[in-house]
Write a protein that holds these residues in place. Structure first.
Motif, PDB file in Angstrom:
ATOM      1  N   ASP A  38      -1.701  10.812 -10.740  1.00  0.00           N
ATOM      2  CA  ASP A  38      -2.434  10.480  -9.549  1.00  0.00           C
ATOM      3  C   ASP A  38      -3.895  10.321  -9.708  1.00  0.00           C
ATOM      4  N   LEU A  39      -4.770  10.609 -10.793  1.00  0.00           N
ATOM      5  CA  LEU A  39      -5.817  11.005 -10.910  1.00  0.00           C
ATOM      6  C   LEU A  39      -6.746   9.535 -10.691  1.00  0.00           C
ATOM      7  N   MET A  40      -6.537   8.585 -11.359  1.00  0.00           N
ATOM      8  CA  MET A  40      -7.239   7.473 -11.182  1.00  0.00           C
ATOM      9  C   MET A  40      -6.874   6.782  -9.732  1.00  0.00           C
ATOM     10  N   PRO A  41      -5.885   6.762  -9.349  1.00  0.00           N
ATOM     11  CA  PRO A  41      -5.643   6.208  -7.882  1.00  0.00           C
ATOM     12  C   PRO A  41      -6.352   7.191  -6.730  1.00  0.00           C
ATOM     13  N   ALA A  42      -6.475   8.281  -7.132  1.00  0.00           N
ATOM     14  CA  ALA A  42      -7.288   9.259  -6.154  1.00  0.00           C
ATOM     15  C   ALA A  42      -8.776   9.009  -6.320  1.00  0.00           C
ATOM     16  N   LEU A  43      -9.127   8.647  -7.654  1.00  0.00           N
ATOM     17  CA  LEU A  43     -10.915   8.211  -7.573  1.00  0.00           C
ATOM     18  C   LEU A  43     -10.954   7.060  -6.944  1.00  0.00           C
ATOM     19  N   ASP A  44     -10.095   5.989  -7.016  1.00  0.00           N
ATOM     20  CA  ASP A  44     -10.008   4.715  -6.421  1.00  0.00           C
ATOM     21  C   ASP A  44     -10.124   4.968  -4.791  1.00  0.00           C
ATOM     22  N   PHE A  45      -9.330   5.819  -4.272  1.00  0.00           N
ATOM     23  CA  PHE A  45      -9.039   5.908  -3.098  1.00  0.00           C
ATOM     24  C   PHE A  45     -10.476   6.765  -2.463  1.00  0.00           C
ATOM     25  N   LEU A  46     -11.102   7.837  -3.244  1.00  0.00           N
ATOM     26  CA  LEU A  46     -12.356   8.500  -2.968  1.00  0.00           C
ATOM     27  C   LEU A  46     -13.444   7.468  -2.763  1.00  0.00           C
ATOM     28  N   MET A  47     -13.402   6.451  -3.842  1.00  0.00           N
ATOM     29  CA  MET A  47     -14.614   5.479  -3.946  1.00  0.00           C
ATOM     30  C   MET A  47     -14.367   4.497  -2.559  1.00  0.00           C
ATOM     31  N   LYS A  48     -13.284   3.837  -2.390  1.00  0.00           N
ATOM     32  CA  LYS A  48     -13.194   3.104  -1.236  1.00  0.00           C
ATOM     33  C   LYS A  48     -13.205   3.620   0.057  1.00  0.00           C
ATOM     34  N   GLY A  49     -12.858   5.090   0.139  1.00  0.00           N
ATOM     35  CA  GLY A  49     -12.808   5.712   1.324  1.00  0.00           C
ATOM     36  C   GLY A  49     -14.501   6.080   1.762  1.00  0.00           C
ATOM     37  N   SER A  50     -15.146   6.292   0.846  1.00  0.00           N
ATOM     38  CA  SER A  50     -16.576   6.560   1.072  1.00  0.00           C
ATOM     39  C   SER A  50     -17.587   5.345   0.630  1.00  0.00           C
ATOM     40  N   ARG A  51     -16.847   4.217   0.795  1.00  0.00           N
ATOM     41  CA  ARG A  51     -17.715   2.981   0.765  1.00  0.00           C
ATOM     42  C   ARG A  51     -18.710   2.867  -0.343  1.00  0.00           C
ATOM     43  N   THR A  52     -18.193   3.362  -1.586  1.00  0.00           N
ATOM     44  CA  THR A  52     -19.007   3.436  -2.898  1.00  0.00           C
ATOM     45  C   THR A  52     -18.264   2.659  -3.862  1.00  0.00           C
ATOM     46  N   SER A  53     -19.064   2.624  -5.195  1.00  0.00           N
ATOM     47  CA  SER A  53     -18.414   1.989  -6.107  1.00  0.00           C
ATOM     48  C   SER A  53     -19.022   2.687  -7.570  1.00  0.00           C
ATOM     49  N   PRO A  54     -18.185   2.506  -8.470  1.00  0.00           N
ATOM     50  CA  PRO A  54     -18.522   3.178  -9.852  1.00  0.00           C
ATOM     51  C   PRO A  54     -20.085   2.862 -10.317  1.00  0.00           C
ATOM     52  N   SER A  55     -20.326   1.555  -9.895  1.00  0.00           N
ATOM     53  CA  SER A  55     -21.647   1.155 -10.390  1.00  0.00           C
ATOM     54  C   SER A  55     -22.772   1.822  -9.718  1.00  0.00           C
ATOM     55  N   GLN A  56     -22.808   2.610  -8.678  1.00  0.00           N
ATOM     56  CA  GLN A  56     -23.516   3.496  -8.113  1.00  0.00           C
ATOM     57  C   GLN A  56     -23.700   5.007  -8.831  1.00  0.00           C
ATOM     58  N   LEU A  57     -22.769   5.267  -9.732  1.00  0.00           N
ATOM     59  CA  LEU A  57     -22.764   6.598 -10.147  1.00  0.00           C
ATOM     60  C   LEU A  57     -23.964   6.724 -11.280  1.00  0.00           C
ATOM     61  N   ASP A  58     -24.427   7.869 -11.118  1.00  0.00           N
ATOM     62  CA  ASP A  58     -25.474   8.370 -12.092  1.00  0.00           C
ATOM     63  C   ASP A  58     -25.345   9.332 -13.234  1.00  0.00           C
ATOM     64  N   ALA A  59     -24.267   9.936 -12.974  1.00  0.00           N
ATOM     65  CA  ALA A  59     -23.732  11.027 -14.011  1.00  0.00           C
ATOM     66  C   ALA A  59     -22.074  11.595 -13.717  1.00  0.00           C
ATOM     67  N   VAL A  60     -21.583  11.868 -14.436  1.00  0.00           N
ATOM     68  CA  VAL A  60     -20.111  12.797 -14.246  1.00  0.00           C
ATOM     69  C   VAL A  60     -20.422  13.915 -14.608  1.00  0.00           C
ATOM     70  N   MET A  61     -19.628  14.690 -13.849  1.00  0.00           N
ATOM     71  CA  MET A  61     -19.684  16.380 -14.242  1.00  0.00           C
ATOM     72  C   MET A  61     -18.066  16.588 -14.322  1.00  0.00           C
ATOM     73  N   VAL A  62     -17.681  17.302 -15.662  1.00  0.00           N
ATOM     74  CA  VAL A  62     -16.334  17.561 -15.455  1.00  0.00           C
ATOM     75  C   VAL A  62     -15.909  18.930 -15.965  1.00  0.00           C
ATOM     76  N   ALA A  63     -14.943  19.689 -15.539  1.00  0.00           N
ATOM     77  CA  ALA A  63     -14.644  20.815 -15.896  1.00  0.00           C
ATOM     78  C   ALA A  63     -14.145  20.834 -17.167  1.00  0.00           C
ATOM     79  N   LYS A  64     -14.856  21.554 -18.011  1.00  0.00           N
ATOM     80  CA  LYS A  64     -14.720  21.595 -19.626  1.00  0.00           C
ATOM     81  C   LYS A  64     -13.841  22.740 -19.913  1.00  0.00           C
ATOM     82  N   GLY A  65     -13.191  23.678 -19.016  1.00  0.00           N
ATOM     83  CA  GLY A  65     -12.222  24.696 -19.160  1.00  0.00           C
ATOM     84  C   GLY A  65     -12.753  26.008 -18.964  1.00  0.00           C
TER      85      GLY A  65
END
Length: 231
Positions: A38-65
């Motif tokens: 469900d990760l990518m559907p959740a990301l799509d929902f988050l973007m659409k729900g906040s009226r944003t798009s991937p093109s507006q991203l300046d960086a990604v932070m990820v849990a590395k463990g």
């Protein structure tokens, strides 16, 4: 705008933050079956729900463990794919450090724990010094039965699984051990984002090819190794 992504725990989450730390949107998904599908559907929902798009991203932070081996690989692959496609930087953040940061401004030393397997946990000790979260020793993997060798009732505990962890912590350290409220016992992607903000502003980015998950223990098919001291 920054996307923060946590798949190191069974309850995964995503968050969108401004560069000043303002939280724009956050989604937390409960542990249901093979939840990482469900990760990518959740990301799509988050973007659409906040009226944003991937093109507006300046960086990604990820849990590395440390955390779920499968989850770390899924999250790391997704984060690297987004950064490669969008031409934006990537920052890997310690899951345990981000979890500890959800308890700000306490004078107590914080012990953050994340489920492993085989009756083990990943754990680390932290404290706040001059407004900054400081690691007190190395993060490590240990069994609950060894918890009292490294921590005490005076530490403030937070984890990722209150129902499964609080009883074992009390059994190891005593009924008067200090525990964070049960509602805080999951790793929020927003905390992950906040924990990486200083590196973002310092342009301290990770190499897409070199960044790998931090496992802290071998895979289950390999012989176990001794856990390191945590202080």
């Amino acid at each position: 705008m920054i996307l923060a992504l946590n798949t190191s725990t069974s309850q995964f989450s995503l968050a969108l933050l401004e560069a000043d730390g303002t939280l724009l949107a956050e989604s937390v998904m409960g542990p249901v079956g093979k939840q990482f599908i469900d990760l990518m559907p959740a990301l799509d929902f988050l973007m659409k729900g906040s009226r944003t798009s991937p093109s507006q991203l300046d960086a990604v932070m990820v849990a590395k463990g440390p955390g779920s081996f499968t989850g770390l690989r899924v999250g790391m692959s997704a984060a690297k794919g987004l950064c490669q496609a969008l031409g934006i930087p990537l920052i890997g953040v310690s899951s345990i450090e981000a979890l500890a940061s959800q308890l700000p401004w306490t004078d107590l030393e914080i012990c953050a724990v994340i489920d492993s397997r085989r009756g083990e946990i990943f754990a680390g000790r932290f404290s706040w010094t001059d407004g900054r979260l400081t690691r007190r020793g190395e993060e490590g993997c240990l069994k609950f039965e060894y918890l009292s060798d490294f921590f005490s009732e005076k530490d403030l505990f937070i984890g990722n699984n209150f129902p499964g962890q609080h009883r074992l912590i009390r059994e190891a350290l005593g009924t008067h051990v200090r525990l964070a409220p049960a509602s805080m016992w999951h790793l929020r992607a927003s905390a992950l984002g906040y924990a990486g903000l200083d590196r973002f502003h310092q342009n301290d980015f990770d190499d897409l090819g070199a960044l790998t998950p931090v496992y802290l223990r071998p895979a289950d098919v390999r012989p176990p190794r001794p856990h390191p001291l945590l202080k």
